[in-house]
Design a protein around this motif. Structure first.
Motif, PDB file in Angstrom:
ATOM      1  N   VAL A   1     -12.765   0.527 -13.368  1.00  0.00           N
ATOM      2  CA  VAL A   1     -11.962   1.585 -13.994  1.00  0.00           C
ATOM      3  C   VAL A   1     -10.863   0.975 -14.847  1.00  0.00           C
ATOM      4  N   TYR A   2     -10.306  -0.145 -14.387  1.00  0.00           N
ATOM      5  CA  TYR A   2      -9.287  -0.826 -15.178  1.00  0.00           C
ATOM      6  C   TYR A   2      -9.889  -1.793 -16.184  1.00  0.00           C
ATOM      7  N   GLU A   3     -11.210  -1.747 -16.315  1.00  0.00           N
ATOM      8  CA  GLU A   3     -11.936  -2.529 -17.319  1.00  0.00           C
ATOM      9  C   GLU A   3     -11.868  -4.023 -17.090  1.00  0.00           C
ATOM     10  N   ALA A   4     -11.683  -4.433 -15.837  1.00  0.00           N
ATOM     11  CA  ALA A   4     -11.684  -5.866 -15.552  1.00  0.00           C
ATOM     12  C   ALA A   4     -13.102  -6.400 -15.435  1.00  0.00           C
ATOM     13  N   ILE A   5     -14.017  -5.532 -15.010  1.00  0.00           N
ATOM     14  CA  ILE A   5     -15.428  -5.924 -14.937  1.00  0.00           C
ATOM     15  C   ILE A   5     -16.240  -4.822 -15.625  1.00  0.00           C
ATOM     16  N   PRO A   6     -17.529  -5.079 -15.907  1.00  0.00           N
ATOM     17  CA  PRO A   6     -18.309  -4.101 -16.665  1.00  0.00           C
ATOM     18  C   PRO A   6     -18.233  -2.692 -16.091  1.00  0.00           C
ATOM     19  N   LYS A   7     -18.262  -1.713 -16.995  1.00  0.00           N
ATOM     20  CA  LYS A   7     -18.087  -0.316 -16.601  1.00  0.00           C
ATOM     21  C   LYS A   7     -19.174   0.183 -15.658  1.00  0.00           C
ATOM     22  N   ARG A   8     -20.304  -0.505 -15.651  1.00  0.00           N
ATOM     23  CA  ARG A   8     -21.394  -0.100 -14.762  1.00  0.00           C
ATOM     24  C   ARG A   8     -20.943   0.025 -13.316  1.00  0.00           C
ATOM     25  N   PHE A   9     -19.940  -0.818 -12.937  1.00  0.00           N
ATOM     26  CA  PHE A   9     -19.487  -0.811 -11.552  1.00  0.00           C
ATOM     27  C   PHE A   9     -18.723   0.452 -11.200  1.00  0.00           C
ATOM     28  N   ALA A  10     -18.374   1.231 -12.210  1.00  0.00           N
ATOM     29  CA  ALA A  10     -17.664   2.478 -11.931  1.00  0.00           C
ATOM     30  C   ALA A  10     -18.621   3.649 -11.783  1.00  0.00           C
ATOM     31  N   TYR A  11     -19.926   3.347 -11.807  1.00  0.00           N
ATOM     32  CA  TYR A  11     -20.917   4.411 -11.707  1.00  0.00           C
ATOM     33  C   TYR A  11     -20.906   5.038 -10.325  1.00  0.00           C
ATOM     34  N   VAL A  12     -20.799   6.367 -10.290  1.00  0.00           N
ATOM     35  CA  VAL A  12     -20.852   7.085  -9.028  1.00  0.00           C
ATOM     36  C   VAL A  12     -22.165   7.863  -8.990  1.00  0.00           C
ATOM     37  N   HIS A  13     -22.915   7.723  -7.934  1.00  0.00           N
ATOM     38  CA  HIS A  13     -24.211   8.389  -7.828  1.00  0.00           C
ATOM     39  C   HIS A  13     -24.008   9.899  -7.755  1.00  0.00           C
ATOM     40  N   PRO A  14     -24.756  10.682  -8.571  1.00  0.00           N
ATOM     41  CA  PRO A  14     -24.485  12.117  -8.630  1.00  0.00           C
ATOM     42  C   PRO A  14     -24.823  12.862  -7.354  1.00  0.00           C
TER      43      PRO A  14
ATOM     44  N   SER B   1     -12.689   0.209  -8.662  1.00  0.00           N
ATOM     45  CA  SER B   1     -11.332   0.201  -9.195  1.00  0.00           C
ATOM     46  C   SER B   1     -11.194  -0.838 -10.306  1.00  0.00           C
ATOM     47  N   MET B   2     -11.783  -2.028 -10.081  1.00  0.00           N
ATOM     48  CA  MET B   2     -11.709  -3.062 -11.109  1.00  0.00           C
ATOM     49  C   MET B   2     -12.394  -2.592 -12.395  1.00  0.00           C
TER      50      MET B   2
ATOM     51  N   SER C   1       0.825  -1.210   0.000  1.00  0.00           N
ATOM     52  CA  SER C   1       0.000   0.000   0.000  1.00  0.00           C
ATOM     53  C   SER C   1       0.852   1.249   0.000  1.00  0.00           C
ATOM     54  N   GLN C   2       2.098   1.133   0.455  1.00  0.00           N
ATOM     55  CA  GLN C   2       2.984   2.289   0.361  1.00  0.00           C
ATOM     56  C   GLN C   2       3.402   2.520  -1.080  1.00  0.00           C
ATOM     57  N   ASP C   3       3.612   1.414  -1.795  1.00  0.00           N
ATOM     58  CA  ASP C   3       4.059   1.528  -3.176  1.00  0.00           C
ATOM     59  C   ASP C   3       2.900   1.872  -4.103  1.00  0.00           C
ATOM     60  N   THR C   4       1.774   1.214  -3.888  1.00  0.00           N
ATOM     61  CA  THR C   4       0.626   1.369  -4.787  1.00  0.00           C
ATOM     62  C   THR C   4      -0.646   1.557  -3.964  1.00  0.00           C
ATOM     63  N   PRO C   5      -0.909   2.775  -3.481  1.00  0.00           N
ATOM     64  CA  PRO C   5      -2.103   2.959  -2.647  1.00  0.00           C
ATOM     65  C   PRO C   5      -3.368   3.052  -3.484  1.00  0.00           C
ATOM     66  N   ASP C   6      -3.856   1.922  -3.915  1.00  0.00           N
ATOM     67  CA  ASP C   6      -5.001   1.867  -4.820  1.00  0.00           C
ATOM     68  C   ASP C   6      -6.170   1.198  -4.110  1.00  0.00           C
ATOM     69  N   CYS C   7      -7.400   1.659  -4.421  1.00  0.00           N
ATOM     70  CA  CYS C   7      -8.572   1.060  -3.755  1.00  0.00           C
ATOM     71  C   CYS C   7      -8.727  -0.403  -4.099  1.00  0.00           C
ATOM     72  N   GLY C   8      -8.125  -0.823  -5.209  1.00  0.00           N
ATOM     73  CA  GLY C   8      -8.318  -2.201  -5.626  1.00  0.00           C
ATOM     74  C   GLY C   8      -7.572  -3.202  -4.777  1.00  0.00           C
ATOM     75  N   THR C   9      -6.697  -2.762  -3.923  1.00  0.00           N
ATOM     76  CA  THR C   9      -5.864  -3.601  -3.036  1.00  0.00           C
ATOM     77  C   THR C   9      -5.440  -4.898  -3.701  1.00  0.00           C
ATOM     78  N   THR C  10      -5.942  -6.024  -3.202  1.00  0.00           N
ATOM     79  CA  THR C  10      -5.470  -7.324  -3.687  1.00  0.00           C
ATOM     80  C   THR C  10      -5.569  -7.436  -5.209  1.00  0.00           C
ATOM     81  N   PHE C  11      -6.641  -6.921  -5.788  1.00  0.00           N
ATOM     82  CA  PHE C  11      -6.806  -6.985  -7.237  1.00  0.00           C
ATOM     83  C   PHE C  11      -5.637  -6.283  -7.932  1.00  0.00           C
TER      84      PHE C  11
END
Lengths: 504, 285
Positions: A338-351, A335-336, A79-89
Motif C-alpha cells: 500500500v505504501y508502494e515499497a513492494i509491487p502492488k500485487r501484494f496489496a491484492y485482496v481476494h474478493p 501494508s508495504m 503501536s499506541q502511536d502508529t497502530p499499523d499492520c506494517g509494524t517494524t516496516f
C-alpha cells in the motif's frame, strides 16, 4: 430504459463496522501465550540451549526474557502511536527512513519464512512419532513430503481465511500448558522420590545463576531463547483491542510473563534433573537426543500415554502457531505494498475470502522453497533453521527497539515515563539484541559452528545472515522497477498520519 | 417491490446482480446491494482496525461495481457494506430491516450436476430465511434475461405440503405475467399404482385438481396453464420440461419448515438440481 447519469453513490457502512468485540483479560492473556506457541518453541530449542550452556539452561530462560521485555515496551509505545499492520516496516520508515524500514520489513518476512520451514519439520517429525512411525520420522523423504504438505496446507488455509476460533485457542493453550506442567511435575516428583533411575541428578538452585559461562555461549543461548519468547509482545501490542487499554495489557503482560518464565524454568529443571547429563540413554549430552529432548519427558517419565500426549501437543502447537504467523505477515506485506515499497500485487485482496491471498501464497511458496533448500544443504535442518531464525528475529527486534528511541526522541524528556519506556528500556533492549546478533554472527562464521558448513563458512551464518542480506538486492530491484515514490519518502515518512478511524 | 441482493466481486455475485436486474425491470423494483466484509479478529498484532478499514474500502469498491452494472441496465440501486461473520445472517438482517420482498443471490460455481448448486451461503439462506429467496443459475450473468414473461409454480401433488401458488399468483399479477402450474408426478409417489394406466390416470387427476384449486384461489385470474410432467423418477420428469427465456420457477418449502421460514425440502432441492431457470423459494406460510 434510459441510463441515468448518476454520481457514484457512496455506500453506507453499517453493522459493527470497525470494532470487533473488545478483549478481556483472559483473551489478552491467551493471545499472548498463543503467539508464543510454548510447547513447540520448547521442543525446538531446549536441546540446543542445553548444548550451548549445559546445566545453566534455566538461567538462560530467565535472562533471555529481559531483552524481550525491553523490546516489548518499544512495541507498546509504537503501536499506541502508529497502530499499523506494517509494524517494524512502518515504524522503521518513520524513524530512520525508507531504506532501513524496508529492511526491517524484510527481516519480518524472513523470520516468517524460516519459521514455517521449521514448523513443517517439527510437525512432521512429531506426528510420525506420535503415530508410532518412528522409522518414517528418520526418513528424509517422508519428512520432507509431510513437511511440504503441511506448508502448503497451512498456506492454503490461511489464504482462504480459515482461522482457529477463540474458543479453540483457549483449549489449545490450556492443553499445551497442562501437559507441559503436569509431566514436568511428575518428573520432579520422581526425581525427589528416587524412582527416576540412575541417570537422574538432584536439581540445584545454582542452575538459575549464569555463572561460569563465556560470552559466546550466553549470546548463542539468548539467540535461541529469543525464539522461545518470540511473539510475547502481542500482550502489549494489542492494547487498542482491550476493554480497558490502560490496565488490562499491563496485567496480562505480567500474568503471561509469570506463566511463561515459570513454565519454561520448570520444564528445564524437570528435564535436566530427570535425564541427567550423561552421554548415553536419555542423558542430555547424548548427541542423539538434542533434537527432541522434550520427548525425553514423555515415556520414561510418565508412560506411553503421556508420551503420546506430549508428541501430539507439540505437533498441534506447531501447526496452530502458523496462524499467528502467516496471515499477520501477509497483512504486513500488504501494508508495504500500500505504501508502494513492494509491487502492488501484494496489496491484492481476494474478493471472496477477503484475505491478502497473493502475499500469503508468495510467502507459502517461499517457505516451501526455503524448506527444500534447507533439507538439501543442511546436516541438521532443525538446528540450523532455529539458529538462523533467532538471528532474523533479533535483527528486526533490534530495529524496532531503536526505531522507538529515535522516533520519540523529541518527547523523551517530557516525562519520566517517556524517558524510561520510550527511551532507556527500548535502547537497552535494542542494544542487547544487537550485541547478541553481532557476537553470534561472528561465531557462526566459523565452519565448525552448528552442524553445517559451506566450505569455509558456517552453514548457519550463510542461511541466517544470508537470508537477511538477500533483502538488499531485492530492495534495489523494488527501487529500480517500482514507482520510487516510497523510496523518496513521499508515501510514508515520519509525519504521515496513519489512517486510524475514530472508533473509541 | 424491494430486492436485497447479496453480492461479492465474484462470478457468483455477478449472477445474482444479473438476476436482480431482470427482476427489477420486470417488477419495477428498488434494489439494495449488500456486501458483507469479513470480520478481522484480534490476533496479537497491531493494526487490526486499520486493516478492517482497508477491507471495508475494498468492499465499497466492489459494491460500487455491482451498482454500476445495475445502472447500466437502467436499474437504480444503492450499495451497503457491512462487517460480519455470516454473510447469510447479515443479508437476512438487512432484508428484514428494509422490509424486502425478495433476497437475490447467485449460486455456487463449482457444482458438478445441474446449474443450481447450493454453497454455504445459499444453504444457510435456504434453511433460515423468512423472506423468499431468488436463486440465479450458474452462468446467468453471461446470458441473462431482459425481463421475465412467465411464472411457473411447482405445485405439490400431496396435500399439506406448502403451496407456492399464492405467491406465484401475486408475482404474476404484479407485472401481468403468464402463469403456469406445474405438477411433477413420478412413479416414486405412486407406490400403490399397479400399472401404467393407473399412473396416467393419477397424473391427469392431479392436474385437474390443481386447476380447480387455482380457479378457486383467484376467481378472475387469467388463463392458467396447467402442466403435468411425469416420469419414473423426479429427475426424468424434470428433464421433459421445456424452459424458455424469461421463465421463472417458484417452489415452496418443506412441510416441516418453521412457520414463516424457508426450509428447502428434498423434493425442492432435487427440482433445483434439475432446472436451468432462476428459482424463487417461498417460506412456509
Amino acid at each position: 430504459m434510459a441510463i441515468t447519469d448518476e454520481p457514484p453513490v457512496t455506500p453506507a457502512v453499517g453493522g459493527k463496522g470497525l470494532q470487533a468485540g473488545a478483549l478481556g483479560l483472559v483473551g489478552n492473556v491467551v493471545i499472548g501465550l498463543a503467539a508464543v506457541a510454548p510447547a513447540y518453541s520448547l521442543a525446538a530449542t531446549l536441546g540446543y540451549v542445553v548444548l550451548a550452556v549445559g546445566e545453566k539452561a534455566p538461567s538462560m530462560f530467565v535472562l533471555a526474557f529481559i531483552p524481550m521485555l525491553l523490546v516489548a515496551f518499544a512495541y507498546k509505545e509504537l503501536s499506541q502511536d502508529t497502530p499499523d499492520c506494517g509494524t517494524t516496516f512502518t515504524w522503521g520508515v518513520k524513524a530512520f527512513g525508507p531504506w532501513v524500514g524496508w529492511i526491517g520489513g524484510w527481516g519480518l518476512a524472513v523470520s516468517a519464512i524460516i519459521v514455517l520451514a521449521n514448523v513443517a519439520e517439527i510437525a512432521a517429525i512429531y506426528l510420525f512419532n506420535f503415530l508410532g512411525l518412528d522409522a518414517l520420522a528418520e526418513n528424509v523423504f517422508a519428512k520432507v513430503a509431510l513437511g511440504s504438505f503441511f506448508i502448503l496446507a497451512m498456506t492454503a488455509l490461511s489464504a482462504r481465511g480459515i482461522v482457529v476460533s477463540e474458543r479453540m485457542q483457549n483449549v489449545l493453550i490450556a492443553i499445551q500448558f497442562g501437559v507441559l506442567i503436569v509431566v514436568s511435575i511428575i518428573a520432579l516428583v520422581r526425581v525427589f522420590a528416587g524412582t527416576a533411575g540412575a541417570q537422574a541428578i538432584t536439581p540445584q538452585l545454582s542452575w538459575l545463576w549464569p555463572s561460569g559461562l563465556d560470552l559466546s555461549s550466553i549470546a548463542a543461548a539468548i539467540i535461541l531463547c529469543v525464539f522461545i519468547y518470540w511473539g510475547w509482545d502481542a500482550c502489549l501490542a494489542v492494547g487498542e483491542e482491550t476493554k480497558d487499554p490502560g490496565k488490562t495489557p499491563g496485567i496480562a503482560a505480567l500474568i503471561t510473563t509469570v506463566i511463561l518464565v515459570c513454565t519454561y524454568v520448570l520444564v528445564a529443571y524437570a528435564i535436566q534433573s530427570f535425564a541427567g547429563f550423561g552421554d548415553v540413554g536419555i542423558g542430555l549430552n547424548n548427541a542423539m537426543n538434542t533434537d527432541d529432548v522434550l520427548t525425553v519427558l514423555g515415556e520414561p517419565v510418565a508412560g506411553s500415554l503421556a508420551a503420546s500426549l506430549l508428541l501430539l501437543t507439540v505437533s498441534v502447537s506447531a501447526l496452530s502457531s502458523t496462524q499467528t504467523t502467516i496471515l499477520p505477515t501477509a497483512r504486513g506485506t500488504l501494508s508495504m505494498a500500500v505504501y508502494e515499497a513492494i509491487p502492488k500485487r501484494f496489496a491484492y485482496v481476494h474478493p471472496r475470502y477477503m484475505t491478502p491471498a497473493f502475499g500469503t501464497i508468495v510467502m507459502g511458496l517461499s517457505a516451501l522453497f526455503f524448506y527444500l533448500l534447507l533439507t538439501i544443504l543442511s546436516e541438521n535442518a532443525l538446528a540450523d533453521s532455529i539458529a538462523s531464525l533467532g538471528l532474523a528475529v533479533a535483527f528486526y527486534y533490534g530495529i524496532t527497539a531503536f526505531s522507538c528511541v529515535w522516533y520519540f526522541r523529541r518527547t523523551l524528556f517530557e516525562s519520566t515515563r517517556n524517558l524510561f519506556f520510550r527511551g532507556i528500556f527500548p535502547f537497552l533492549g535494542g542494544t542487547f539484541m544487537a550485541v547478541a546478533f553481532v557476537i553470534s554472527a561472528k561465531d557462526m562464521i566459523q565452519p565448525d559452528y552448528g552442524y553445517t558448513a559451506f566450505g569455509s563458512l558456517g552453514g548457519v551464518f550463510v542461511l541466517g545472515v544470508g537470508m537477511l542480506v538477500l533483502g538488499i538486492p531485492l530492495m534495489l530491484l523494488c527501487f529500480a522497477f517500482g514507482t520510487k515514490r516510497f523510496f523518496r519518502g513521499e508515501t510514508l515518512n515520519a509525519t504521515t498520519e496513519v489512517k486510524v478511524p475514530d472508533t473509541f | 417491490m424491494h430486492l436485497t441482493v447479496g453480492y461479492l466481486a465474484t462470478p457468483t455475485g455477478d449472477d445474482g446482480v444479473a438476476l436482480a436486474s431482470a427482476l427489477a425491470r420486470t417488477f419495477d423494483a428498488t434494489v439494495d446491494v449488500v456486501l458483507v466484509v469479513r470480520e478481522e479478529l484480534p490476533d496479537g498484532h497491531p493494526g487490526r482496525a486499520e486493516y478492517q478499514q482497508w477491507l471495508i474500502e475494498h468492499g465499497e469498491q466492489w459494491a460500487g461495481k455491482a451498482v454500476a452494472a445495475l445502472a447500466a441496465d437502467g436499474v437504480h440501486a444503492t450499495a451497503t457494506v457491512t462487517v460480519g461473520e455470516s454473510f447469510a445472517q447479515k443479508l437476512i438482517e438487512f432484508a428484514e430491516q428494509h422490509d424486502s420482498d425478495l433476497i437475490v443471490v447467485g449460486g455456487a460455481r463449482d457444482g458438478f450436476f445441474g446449474r443450481h448448486t447450493i454453497g454455504p451461503v445459499t444453504g444457510a439462506l435456504l434453511h433460515t430465511s423468512p423472506i423468499p429467496v431468488a436463486l440465479a443459475p450458474r452462468g446467468y450473468a453471461e446470458d441473462p434475461d431482459e425481463s421475465f414473461d412467465a411464472v411457473t409454480a411447482a405445485v405439490p401433488t400431496r396435500p399439506g405440503e406448502d403451496n407456492p401458488l399464492p405467491f406465484a399468483l401475486t408475482l404474476a399479477s404484479a407485472a401481468q405475467l403468464e402463469i403456469r402450474m406445474l405438477s411433477l408426478v413420478s412413479a416414486e409417489n405412486l407406490a400403490e399404482a399397479a400399472d401404467a394406466k393407473e399412473v396416467r390416470d393419477a397424473q391427469v387427476a392431479a392436474a385437474e385438481k390443481n386447476l380447480i384449486e387455482a380457479a378457486r384461489a383467484v376467481p378472475d385470474s387469467p388463463d392458467i396453464e396447467s402442466l403435468v410432467a411425469s416420469g419414473m423418477t423426479l429427475e426424468s420428469a424434470l428433464k421433459k420440461l421445456k424452459w424458455e427465456d424469461g421463465d421463472l420457477l417458484v417452489v415452496g418449502s418443506a412441510r416441516f419448515a418453521a412457520p414463516r421460514r424457508i426450509f428447502l425440502g428434498s423434493t425442492a432441492a432435487r427440482i433445483l438440481a434439475g432446472v436451468d431457470v432462476p428459482v424463487i423459494v417461498v417460506p412456509r406460510a
